[in-house]
Design a protein around this motif. Structure first.
Motif, PDB file in Angstrom:
ATOM      1  N   ASN A 171       1.490  -0.687   6.736  1.00 18.36           N
ATOM      2  CA  ASN A 171       1.442  -1.859   5.867  1.00 18.36           C
ATOM      3  C   ASN A 171       1.566  -3.141   6.686  1.00 18.36           C
ATOM      4  O   ASN A 171       0.791  -4.088   6.500  1.00 18.36           O
ATOM      5  CB  ASN A 171       2.569  -1.795   4.828  1.00 18.36           C
ATOM      6  CG  ASN A 171       2.165  -1.102   3.537  1.00 18.36           C
ATOM      7  OD1 ASN A 171       1.631  -1.728   2.627  1.00 18.36           O
ATOM      8  ND2 ASN A 171       2.413   0.192   3.471  1.00 18.36           N
ATOM      9  N   PHE A 221       0.861  -1.179   0.000  1.00 23.76           N
ATOM     10  CA  PHE A 221       0.000   0.000   0.000  1.00 23.76           C
ATOM     11  C   PHE A 221       0.897   1.228   0.000  1.00 23.76           C
ATOM     12  O   PHE A 221       1.422   1.641   1.038  1.00 23.76           O
ATOM     13  CB  PHE A 221      -0.920  -0.016   1.223  1.00 23.76           C
ATOM     14  CG  PHE A 221      -1.827  -1.215   1.290  1.00 23.76           C
ATOM     15  CD1 PHE A 221      -2.945  -1.296   0.480  1.00 23.76           C
ATOM     16  CD2 PHE A 221      -1.548  -2.264   2.151  1.00 23.76           C
ATOM     17  CE1 PHE A 221      -3.796  -2.403   0.531  1.00 23.76           C
ATOM     18  CE2 PHE A 221      -2.384  -3.369   2.216  1.00 23.76           C
ATOM     19  CZ  PHE A 221      -3.514  -3.439   1.400  1.00 23.76           C
ATOM     20  N   GLU A 222       1.085   1.824  -1.170  1.00 22.51           N
ATOM     21  CA  GLU A 222       2.121   2.840  -1.333  1.00 22.51           C
ATOM     22  C   GLU A 222       1.825   4.129  -0.584  1.00 22.51           C
ATOM     23  O   GLU A 222       2.752   4.865  -0.230  1.00 22.51           O
ATOM     24  CB  GLU A 222       2.354   3.116  -2.821  1.00 22.51           C
ATOM     25  CG  GLU A 222       2.834   1.887  -3.582  1.00 22.51           C
ATOM     26  CD  GLU A 222       3.729   2.228  -4.748  1.00 22.51           C
ATOM     27  OE1 GLU A 222       3.757   3.408  -5.158  1.00 22.51           O
ATOM     28  OE2 GLU A 222       4.409   1.312  -5.249  1.00 22.51           O
ATOM     29  N   ASN A 223       0.562   4.428  -0.327  1.00 21.96           N
ATOM     30  CA  ASN A 223       0.227   5.661   0.380  1.00 21.96           C
ATOM     31  C   ASN A 223       0.279   5.509   1.894  1.00 21.96           C
ATOM     32  O   ASN A 223       0.135   6.499   2.624  1.00 21.96           O
ATOM     33  CB  ASN A 223      -1.163   6.153  -0.033  1.00 21.96           C
ATOM     34  CG  ASN A 223      -1.204   6.608  -1.477  1.00 21.96           C
ATOM     35  OD1 ASN A 223      -0.214   7.123  -1.997  1.00 21.96           O
ATOM     36  ND2 ASN A 223      -2.341   6.418  -2.132  1.00 21.96           N
ATOM     37  N   LEU A 224       0.475   4.295   2.362  1.00 19.68           N
ATOM     38  CA  LEU A 224       0.550   4.034   3.791  1.00 19.68           C
ATOM     39  C   LEU A 224       2.000   3.836   4.202  1.00 19.68           C
ATOM     40  O   LEU A 224       2.860   3.503   3.385  1.00 19.68           O
ATOM     41  CB  LEU A 224      -0.273   2.797   4.155  1.00 19.68           C
ATOM     42  CG  LEU A 224      -1.758   2.848   3.782  1.00 19.68           C
ATOM     43  CD1 LEU A 224      -2.441   1.570   4.225  1.00 19.68           C
ATOM     44  CD2 LEU A 224      -2.437   4.063   4.390  1.00 19.68           C
ATOM     45  N   THR A 225       2.276   4.036   5.485  1.00 18.53           N
ATOM     46  CA  THR A 225       3.637   3.898   5.982  1.00 18.53           C
ATOM     47  C   THR A 225       4.042   2.432   6.077  1.00 18.53           C
ATOM     48  O   THR A 225       3.201   1.525   5.987  1.00 18.53           O
ATOM     49  CB  THR A 225       3.778   4.539   7.368  1.00 18.53           C
ATOM     50  OG1 THR A 225       3.016   3.768   8.313  1.00 18.53           O
ATOM     51  CG2 THR A 225       3.304   5.987   7.375  1.00 18.53           C
ATOM     52  N   LYS A 279      10.972  -2.097  -0.822  1.00 21.05           N
ATOM     53  CA  LYS A 279       9.583  -2.520  -1.053  1.00 21.05           C
ATOM     54  C   LYS A 279       9.480  -4.038  -1.041  1.00 21.05           C
ATOM     55  O   LYS A 279       8.516  -4.602  -0.510  1.00 21.05           O
ATOM     56  CB  LYS A 279       9.059  -1.967  -2.377  1.00 21.05           C
ATOM     57  CG  LYS A 279       8.795  -0.470  -2.379  1.00 21.05           C
ATOM     58  CD  LYS A 279       8.236  -0.030  -3.721  1.00 21.05           C
ATOM     59  CE  LYS A 279       7.995   1.470  -3.753  1.00 21.05           C
ATOM     60  NZ  LYS A 279       7.477   1.917  -5.068  1.00 21.05           N
ATOM     61  N   THR A 296       7.687   6.048   7.129  1.00 16.88           N
ATOM     62  CA  THR A 296       7.902   6.419   5.726  1.00 16.88           C
ATOM     63  C   THR A 296       6.828   5.794   4.842  1.00 16.88           C
ATOM     64  O   THR A 296       6.562   4.593   4.950  1.00 16.88           O
ATOM     65  CB  THR A 296       9.280   5.926   5.246  1.00 16.88           C
ATOM     66  OG1 THR A 296      10.302   6.509   6.059  1.00 16.88           O
ATOM     67  CG2 THR A 296       9.513   6.294   3.788  1.00 16.88           C
ATOM     68  N   PRO A 297       6.183   6.583   3.968  1.00 18.46           N
ATOM     69  CA  PRO A 297       5.231   5.982   3.027  1.00 18.46           C
ATOM     70  C   PRO A 297       5.920   4.936   2.160  1.00 18.46           C
ATOM     71  O   PRO A 297       7.041   5.160   1.673  1.00 18.46           O
ATOM     72  CB  PRO A 297       4.756   7.175   2.187  1.00 18.46           C
ATOM     73  CG  PRO A 297       5.005   8.374   3.053  1.00 18.46           C
ATOM     74  CD  PRO A 297       6.257   8.051   3.830  1.00 18.46           C
ATOM     75  N   GLY A 341       5.446   4.082  -0.757  1.00 18.97           N
ATOM     76  CA  GLY A 341       5.657   4.491  -2.141  1.00 18.97           C
ATOM     77  C   GLY A 341       6.987   5.157  -2.406  1.00 18.97           C
ATOM     78  O   GLY A 341       7.436   5.206  -3.555  1.00 18.97           O
TER      79      GLY A 341
END
Length: 251
Positions: free
Chosen positions: A98, A90-94, A148, A138-139, A141
């Motif tokens: 996640n 989930f790129e918009n979440l930290t 990642k 940190t997000p 994304g």
């Protein structure tokens, strides 16, 4: 080492074409088991079958339970987790969010995205284990490519997966990230079974406990790195012909 997952006579067909043709595969706890082979050998399709994304004949058994015909979510709840070539986070979440979501299967949906004052201990421990403790807020994304991938592996760990199927986890990584990833795989394989679909032979030689070579949907060879690398059949179809290998050794 105990067998965590046993696959027998797996066959997957698409419009009459056998993408996987009678594969037997055992994944044991304590091993990093590499699946290698040319493009189109059936490696990812085999993982799709195990995880419920492709229909197949044969048998997949985990802890005495037959998984053929089970839904994807049931297989995941039985402790079989997978990653894809492109990390699905989930790129918009930290980073912490996640992992908290992945660990929160038993929580109500409205609590999953809420920032919590205290994270579960397994989330904190997993951030340390995957090397992202300093990136908790940190997000996802904005993480580097390798980070990642580590986060996605961490999401499987907090979800209590004990069979991890990783599809080309080092694709696009630099040397240091690859080394870190290899050490991480060996760390988590201490009490889990880890299978890695990979094309990178240097990475395989450095970190594989066991190797299965697929060719045209079937198992060509299984064994240690040395056993597989020395098999003339493997040299011919994947690692270069035996003659080419001999020529290179004497050049």
């Amino acid at each position: 080492m105990s067998i965590a997952l046993s696959c027998k006579n797996i066959e997957v067909s698409f419009d009459g074409f056998k993408a996987v043709a009678g594969v037997d595969l055992d994944l044991s706890r304590g091993e990093v088991h590499f699946l290698i082979g040319p493009n189109g050998a059936g490696k990812t399709t085999l993982v799709d079958a195990i995880t419920g994304l492709a229909a197949y004949t044969g048998s997949v058994v985990k802890d005495g339970e037959e998984l053929r015909g089970r839904k994807v979510h049931h297989i995941a709840r039985r402790g079989i987790g997978r990653t894809f070539q492109t990390a699905t986070v989930f790129e918009n979440l930290t980073v912490a969010q996640n992992l908290d979501i992945a660990a929160g299967a038993g929580r109500s949906p409205w609590t999953l995205l809420r920032r919590r004052r205290h994270l579960p201990q397994n989330v904190v421990d997993t951030m340390e284990r995957i090397g992202l403790a300093d990136r908790a807020d940190t997000p996802a994304g904005v993480l580097a490519h390798g980070q990642k991938q580590w986060l996605e592996i961490g999401m499987l760990l907090v979800g209590d997966a004990d069979v991890l199927l990783l599809d080309e986890p080092i694709a696009g990584m630099g040397h240091d990230e690859r080394e870190t990833t290899g050490r991480l795989l060996h760390d988590i394989a201490v009490d889990r079974a880890v299978a890695v679909v990979e094309h990178d032979m240097d990475f395989m030689r450095a970190f594989a406990s066991r190797v299965t070579v697929l060719h045209a949907g079937a198992v060509l060879a299984t064994g240690s790195v040395d056993e597989v690398s020395g098999d003339p059949r493997v040299q011919e179809v994947y690692l270069g012909t035996a003659k080419e290998s001999a020529d290179a050794a004497t050049a």
